[in-house]
Write a protein that holds these residues in place. Structure first.
Motif, PDB file in Angstrom:
ATOM      1  N   LEU A  26       0.830  -1.206   0.000  1.00 31.27           N
ATOM      2  CA  LEU A  26       0.000   0.000   0.000  1.00 31.27           C
ATOM      3  C   LEU A  26       0.865   1.257   0.000  1.00 31.27           C
ATOM      4  O   LEU A  26       0.614   2.193  -0.760  1.00 31.27           O
ATOM      5  CB  LEU A  26      -0.955  -0.011   1.196  1.00 31.27           C
ATOM      6  N   TYR A  27       1.891   1.280   0.811  1.00 29.30           N
ATOM      7  CA  TYR A  27       2.749   2.470   0.835  1.00 29.30           C
ATOM      8  C   TYR A  27       3.557   2.613  -0.451  1.00 29.30           C
ATOM      9  O   TYR A  27       3.868   3.732  -0.869  1.00 29.30           O
ATOM     10  CB  TYR A  27       3.623   2.499   2.088  1.00 29.30           C
ATOM     11  N   GLU A  28       3.875   1.513  -1.120  1.00 31.56           N
ATOM     12  CA  GLU A  28       4.507   1.617  -2.440  1.00 31.56           C
ATOM     13  C   GLU A  28       3.536   2.273  -3.419  1.00 31.56           C
ATOM     14  O   GLU A  28       3.924   3.126  -4.224  1.00 31.56           O
ATOM     15  CB  GLU A  28       4.954   0.252  -2.954  1.00 31.56           C
ATOM     16  N   GLY A  29       2.264   1.883  -3.362  1.00 30.81           N
ATOM     17  CA  GLY A  29       1.255   2.500  -4.219  1.00 30.81           C
ATOM     18  C   GLY A  29       1.097   3.988  -3.924  1.00 30.81           C
ATOM     19  O   GLY A  29       1.030   4.813  -4.844  1.00 30.81           O
ATOM     20  N   LEU A  30       1.074   4.335  -2.659  1.00 30.16           N
ATOM     21  CA  LEU A  30       0.960   5.745  -2.281  1.00 30.16           C
ATOM     22  C   LEU A  30       2.179   6.531  -2.748  1.00 30.16           C
ATOM     23  O   LEU A  30       2.072   7.667  -3.208  1.00 30.16           O
ATOM     24  CB  LEU A  30       0.778   5.871  -0.770  1.00 30.16           C
ATOM     25  N   ARG A  31       3.366   5.905  -2.650  1.00 29.05           N
ATOM     26  CA  ARG A  31       4.600   6.558  -3.111  1.00 29.05           C
ATOM     27  C   ARG A  31       4.541   6.779  -4.616  1.00 29.05           C
ATOM     28  O   ARG A  31       4.824   7.882  -5.100  1.00 29.05           O
ATOM     29  CB  ARG A  31       5.821   5.703  -2.759  1.00 29.05           C
ATOM     30  N   GLN A  32       4.156   5.749  -5.365  1.00 30.91           N
ATOM     31  CA  GLN A  32       4.112   5.873  -6.812  1.00 30.91           C
ATOM     32  C   GLN A  32       3.130   6.950  -7.255  1.00 30.91           C
ATOM     33  O   GLN A  32       3.365   7.647  -8.249  1.00 30.91           O
ATOM     34  CB  GLN A  32       3.712   4.536  -7.451  1.00 30.91           C
ATOM     35  N   CYS A  33       2.045   7.102  -6.533  1.00 28.14           N
ATOM     36  CA  CYS A  33       0.989   8.056  -6.905  1.00 28.14           C
ATOM     37  C   CYS A  33       1.174   9.422  -6.252  1.00 28.14           C
ATOM     38  O   CYS A  33       0.359  10.320  -6.474  1.00 28.14           O
ATOM     39  CB  CYS A  33      -0.377   7.499  -6.528  1.00 28.14           C
ATOM     40  N   HIS A  34       2.187   9.538  -5.422  1.00 29.24           N
ATOM     41  CA  HIS A  34       2.429  10.798  -4.692  1.00 29.24           C
ATOM     42  C   HIS A  34       1.192  11.233  -3.905  1.00 29.24           C
ATOM     43  O   HIS A  34       0.808  12.385  -3.925  1.00 29.24           O
ATOM     44  CB  HIS A  34       2.866  11.911  -5.644  1.00 29.24           C
ATOM     45  N   LEU A  35       0.562  10.270  -3.221  1.00 25.59           N
ATOM     46  CA  LEU A  35      -0.687  10.557  -2.503  1.00 25.59           C
ATOM     47  C   LEU A  35      -0.479  10.934  -1.042  1.00 25.59           C
ATOM     48  O   LEU A  35      -1.402  11.384  -0.397  1.00 25.59           O
ATOM     49  CB  LEU A  35      -1.630   9.350  -2.594  1.00 25.59           C
ATOM     50  N   LEU A  36       0.711  10.725  -0.490  1.00 27.10           N
ATOM     51  CA  LEU A  36       0.969  11.134   0.897  1.00 27.10           C
ATOM     52  C   LEU A  36       2.166  12.057   0.937  1.00 27.10           C
ATOM     53  O   LEU A  36       3.053  12.004   0.150  1.00 27.10           O
ATOM     54  CB  LEU A  36       1.232   9.933   1.801  1.00 27.10           C
TER      55      LEU A  36
END
Length: 152
Positions: free
Chosen positions: A142-152
Motif C-alpha cells: 500500500l505504501y509503495e502504491g501511495l509513493r508511486q501516486c504521490h498521494l501522501l
C-alpha cells in the motif's frame, strides 16, 4: 483516488484490525471476502483496529463471486502472493486500484493465481522465509502504491 485493499478469507482478527487501522490512516477502502476466521465484533479485531474501525470504509462480501459482480472492473487489480515471479515494486500501481491478499495460512487460491497470473506480484524475502505477516505485506504494498501516486 483511494486504493482498495481486498482480503480473501482472512483468519486472524489482529491482522485484519491492523489492516483496518492502516486503511483508515491512508484513506483506503477495505474489502473482506467471506468466510472470515472471526467475527467483526471480536475483541481482538477491535483492539488492533483501535477506535478507527467505526470510521473505516469497509465492505463485506459473502464470496468472491459477489465481490467480482460488484467491484469496478475498469480499475486495475493486483494480486500479491509468494508464488509470483514479478516483484511488487514493478507493478504500476495507481489510485483506485484493487490490491488483493490471500488468507494467512494458504494465500490466494490456485484459481485466482492461474486466472490472473500476469497481475501477480511478490515481496522478495531473504533466508528462505516462506512468507511475511499479512498486515506487514499489505503495509509494504500500500505504501509503495501511495509513493508511486504521490498521494501522501
Amino acid at each position: 483516488m483511494k486504493f482498495h485493499i481486498v482480503l480473501h478469507q482472512p483468519r486472524i482478527p489482529q491482522n485484519t484490525g491492523n489492516i483496518g487501522r492502516l486503511c483508515f490512516a491512508t484513506d483506503s477502502v477495505l474489502h473482506l471476502i467471506h468466510p472470515l476466521g472471526f467475527t467483526l465484533s471480536q475483541k481482538e479485531l477491535k483492539r488492533a483496529g483501535l477506535d478507527y474501525w467505526k470510521d473505516l470504509e469497509v465492505y463485506e462480501w459473502q464470496d468472491l463471486e459477489s465481490f467480482c459482480l460488484t467491484c469496478k472492473s475498469d480499475r486495475p487489480h493486483f494480486y500479491f502472493t509468494t508464488k509470483a515471479q514479478n516483484l511488487y515494486w514493478d507493478a504500476q500501481l495507481q489510485g483506485g486500484a484493487y490490491l488483493h491478499f490471500g488468507r494467512e495460512d494458504a494465500g490466494l487460491s490456485v484459481e485466482i493465481l492461474e486466472r490472473y497470473a500476469q497481475s501477480c506480484y511478490r515481496i522478495p524475502m531473504c533466508n528462505d522465509a516462506r512468507s511475511l505477516n499479512l498486515a506487514t505485506s499489505v503495509g509494504i504494498v500500500l505504501y509503495e502504491g501511495l509513493r508511486q501516486c504521490h498521494l501522501l
